[in-house]
Design a protein around this motif. Sequence first.
Motif, PDB file in Angstrom:
ATOM      1  N   GLN A 119       0.757  -1.102   0.082  1.00 18.47           N
ATOM      2  CA  GLN A 119       0.028  -0.047   0.009  1.00 18.47           C
ATOM      3  C   GLN A 119       0.850   1.424   0.092  1.00 18.47           C
ATOM      4  N   LEU A 120       1.985   1.254   0.794  1.00 20.81           N
ATOM      5  CA  LEU A 120       2.672   2.485   0.923  1.00 20.81           C
ATOM      6  C   LEU A 120       4.161   2.503   0.076  1.00 20.81           C
ATOM      7  N   GLY A 121       4.323   1.291  -0.743  1.00 20.81           N
ATOM      8  CA  GLY A 121       5.673   1.167  -1.474  1.00 20.81           C
ATOM      9  C   GLY A 121       6.734   1.280  -0.533  1.00 20.81           C
ATOM     10  N   PHE A 122       6.698   0.568   0.515  1.00 21.96           N
ATOM     11  CA  PHE A 122       7.744   0.673   1.764  1.00 21.96           C
ATOM     12  C   PHE A 122       8.463  -0.660   1.747  1.00 21.96           C
ATOM     13  N   ALA A 123       9.715  -0.717   1.926  1.00 16.04           N
ATOM     14  CA  ALA A 123      10.466  -1.807   2.271  1.00 16.04           C
ATOM     15  C   ALA A 123      10.082  -2.505   3.514  1.00 16.04           C
ATOM     16  N   ILE A 124      10.595  -3.848   3.675  1.00 13.68           N
ATOM     17  CA  ILE A 124      10.071  -4.362   5.108  1.00 13.68           C
ATOM     18  C   ILE A 124      11.435  -4.637   5.789  1.00 13.68           C
ATOM     19  N   GLY A 125      11.541  -4.164   6.729  1.00 18.90           N
ATOM     20  CA  GLY A 125      12.944  -4.121   7.751  1.00 18.90           C
ATOM     21  C   GLY A 125      13.565  -5.545   7.963  1.00 18.90           C
ATOM     22  N   PRO A 126      14.840  -5.926   7.816  1.00 11.07           N
ATOM     23  CA  PRO A 126      15.373  -6.967   7.537  1.00 11.07           C
ATOM     24  C   PRO A 126      15.040  -7.976   8.684  1.00 11.07           C
ATOM     25  N   GLU A 127      14.915  -7.386  10.121  1.00  5.74           N
ATOM     26  CA  GLU A 127      14.550  -8.403  11.415  1.00  5.74           C
ATOM     27  C   GLU A 127      13.044  -8.711  11.048  1.00  5.74           C
ATOM     28  N   THR A 128      12.277  -7.727  10.726  1.00  5.24           N
ATOM     29  CA  THR A 128      10.936  -8.052  10.303  1.00  5.24           C
ATOM     30  C   THR A 128      10.460  -9.151   9.342  1.00  5.24           C
ATOM     31  N   GLU A 129      11.299  -8.977   8.061  1.00 11.69           N
ATOM     32  CA  GLU A 129      11.145  -9.725   6.998  1.00 11.69           C
ATOM     33  C   GLU A 129      11.587 -11.263   7.355  1.00 11.69           C
ATOM     34  N   ALA A 130      12.755 -11.216   8.315  1.00 13.43           N
ATOM     35  CA  ALA A 130      13.244 -12.668   8.884  1.00 13.43           C
ATOM     36  C   ALA A 130      12.169 -13.277   9.533  1.00 13.43           C
ATOM     37  N   ALA A 131      11.456 -12.466  10.258  1.00 11.69           N
ATOM     38  CA  ALA A 131      10.356 -13.113  11.347  1.00 11.69           C
ATOM     39  C   ALA A 131       8.964 -13.478  10.211  1.00 11.69           C
ATOM     40  N   ILE A 132       8.797 -12.882   9.179  1.00  9.83           N
ATOM     41  CA  ILE A 132       7.880 -13.011   8.542  1.00  9.83           C
ATOM     42  C   ILE A 132       7.980 -14.586   7.766  1.00  9.83           C
ATOM     43  N   ARG A 133       9.150 -14.535   7.526  1.00 13.01           N
ATOM     44  CA  ARG A 133       9.379 -15.785   6.847  1.00 13.01           C
ATOM     45  C   ARG A 133       9.360 -17.033   7.742  1.00 13.01           C
ATOM     46  N   ALA A 134       9.873 -16.891   9.142  1.00 16.55           N
ATOM     47  CA  ALA A 134       9.809 -17.910  10.150  1.00 16.55           C
ATOM     48  C   ALA A 134       8.464 -18.122  10.497  1.00 16.55           C
ATOM     49  N   LYS A 135       7.534 -17.038  10.582  1.00 17.77           N
ATOM     50  CA  LYS A 135       6.231 -17.200  11.016  1.00 17.77           C
ATOM     51  C   LYS A 135       5.129 -17.629  10.028  1.00 17.77           C
ATOM     52  N   SER A 136       5.537 -17.278   8.792  1.00 15.99           N
ATOM     53  CA  SER A 136       4.160 -17.639   7.933  1.00 15.99           C
ATOM     54  C   SER A 136       3.590 -18.901   7.929  1.00 15.99           C
ATOM     55  N   PRO A 137       3.987 -19.977   8.420  1.00 17.22           N
ATOM     56  CA  PRO A 137       3.250 -21.221   8.575  1.00 17.22           C
ATOM     57  C   PRO A 137       2.054 -21.141   9.615  1.00 17.22           C
ATOM     58  N   ASP A 138       2.209 -19.955  10.434  1.00 17.51           N
ATOM     59  CA  ASP A 138       1.017 -19.989  11.307  1.00 17.51           C
ATOM     60  C   ASP A 138      -0.082 -19.364  10.702  1.00 17.51           C
ATOM     61  N   LEU A 139      -0.011 -18.885   9.650  1.00 16.21           N
ATOM     62  CA  LEU A 139      -1.108 -18.238   8.722  1.00 16.21           C
ATOM     63  C   LEU A 139      -2.282 -19.417   8.600  1.00 16.21           C
ATOM     64  N   LYS A 140      -1.755 -20.522   8.589  1.00 14.76           N
ATOM     65  CA  LYS A 140      -2.817 -21.568   8.513  1.00 14.76           C
ATOM     66  C   LYS A 140      -3.956 -21.870   9.639  1.00 14.76           C
ATOM     67  N   ARG A 141      -3.590 -21.008  10.779  1.00 19.24           N
ATOM     68  CA  ARG A 141      -4.387 -20.947  11.775  1.00 19.24           C
ATOM     69  C   ARG A 141      -5.615 -19.961  11.684  1.00 19.24           C
ATOM     70  N   ILE A 142      -5.423 -18.746  10.691  1.00 14.19           N
ATOM     71  CA  ILE A 142      -6.135 -17.642  10.545  1.00 14.19           C
ATOM     72  C   ILE A 142      -7.288 -17.873   9.658  1.00 14.19           C
ATOM     73  N   SER A 143      -8.455 -17.566   9.935  1.00 11.80           N
ATOM     74  CA  SER A 143      -9.709 -17.786   9.098  1.00 11.80           C
ATOM     75  C   SER A 143      -9.493 -17.219   7.816  1.00 11.80           C
ATOM     76  N   ALA A 144     -10.036 -17.905   6.877  1.00 13.12           N
ATOM     77  CA  ALA A 144     -10.379 -17.694   5.506  1.00 13.12           C
ATOM     78  C   ALA A 144     -10.547 -16.323   5.261  1.00 13.12           C
ATOM     79  N   GLU A 145     -11.569 -15.738   5.783  1.00  7.46           N
ATOM     80  CA  GLU A 145     -12.199 -14.488   5.701  1.00  7.46           C
ATOM     81  C   GLU A 145     -11.188 -13.427   5.999  1.00  7.46           C
ATOM     82  N   ARG A 146     -10.368 -13.619   7.063  1.00  3.54           N
ATOM     83  CA  ARG A 146      -9.358 -12.619   7.247  1.00  3.54           C
ATOM     84  C   ARG A 146      -8.322 -12.487   6.204  1.00  3.54           C
ATOM     85  N   ILE A 147      -7.856 -13.666   5.802  1.00  7.55           N
ATOM     86  CA  ILE A 147      -6.904 -13.970   4.694  1.00  7.55           C
ATOM     87  C   ILE A 147      -7.270 -13.248   3.542  1.00  7.55           C
TER      88      ILE A 147
END
Length: 456
Positions: free
Chosen positions: A168-196
């Motif tokens: 939305q903003l055209g921003f980069a993702i900070g390196p620590e935040t990006e690494a955490a997204i990569r590590a925690k992306s499997p947890d999205l399977k716990r989120i409802s389809a409507e939210r996704i």
Amino acid sequence: MAINIPEKAAWILKQLNAHGYEAYVVGGCVRDSILGRAPEDWDITTSAKPEQIKAVFSRTVDTGIAHGTVTVLVDREGFEVTTYRIDGAYEDHRHPKEVAFTADLKEDLRRRDFTINAMAYHPDTGLVDCFGGLEDLKQGIIRCVGEPIQRFEEDALRVLRGIRFSAQLGFAIGPETEAAIRAKSPDLKRISAERIQAELVKLLISPHPEYIKKACELGVTAVILPEYDRIVGVDQHTPNHIYDVEEHTLIALKNIDATPILRLTMLIHDFGKPVVKKTDGGRDIFYRHPEVSAVMARDILKRLKFDNYTLEHVYRLVKWHGLKYYPTEKSVRRALNRVGADIFEDFIRVQRADVSAKNPAVVPEKLRLLDEKEKIYRQIIERGDCFEVRTLAVGGKDLIQAGIEPGPLLGAVLERLVERVIDDPELNTKERLIALALKEKDDPSIFDEKAYFFEK
């Protein structure tokens, strides 16, 4: 730094202050105001407890009372007012089991997802920015408040939200935040389809829908949209293409209007290519990939709980996006009959975006032909040409009276009459069509399926 707060929101702040409570506008409205964008909502945070908020204002709704949120109504407009709080343990990767109210604004800001969303503002005391949100806005960086892994463990949807804010903003993702997204992306399977669904649509209709590629690189699409991962690196050795399927898709996404239906169509339109791909003599063939992609579109949109209107429109646009027709009146009428007048303008937009992402050597001529076809389409609509059953000069009752039995044969004859009128509009009179119908009903090919590709 001054932020122009709407009159009604400013009035709520003044009322809370007059009763001895702190109050600030907070979160996205502060971020967007600093960026010069028009906020969608003005949320307010306060040291007042929910019952105290309700005592200050005469018209309130308990929209999230357990989490400290009361909606204050001002002339029928609602403003969410939430008590400063500290979130307890998150047991479902989405919501805190319990919250504790606090008198400390900083503690409330500390629980928020990203630094750019963790700022508060009051017109008298100015900006409260405890975690570097203003600097991150200046630098164009998405960065978690505090420890990124902890933020994503609290609410797994933040994994996708981070990429969505980036788009939305055209921003980069900070390196620590990006690494955490990569590590925690499997947890999205716990989120409802409507939210996704909601976050995916916001990403797609953003100024940078191509950031879906970043979601793939960080493992997000592998969880929420594995069909995307399968188009990565799929080469297209044909005269019309120099990009692989993913790159073609990303270019097409950027070249169509930012509506959910159109962006979803371009995202999915070639998902069937890896399924049908064959190579013959060094040339790749993707025969009937639109139909395969359309079936995948329907499955994907059902899985993500999209409404039926969106599902059916995307399905049809994907199915017909590769339709071959010519800049002649007969061919365009045939296209209208197949695609449907209700989505034909979107169909043209889809074909234009698809062409724009092909081999630059072929794009100008293909766009010129598409412009010709669009011009003919508009002339056909303006004249009121017949290209569907409902605009025939005869109806089912007329043919029944002429001796054709009700049932499948009747429907097939009507469709055949449309085909004949598309070829020769002068046939569209009651007398001619009844005479033609009596001949066509005995044709053994009357139930043949319509051809997918058109002839001139």
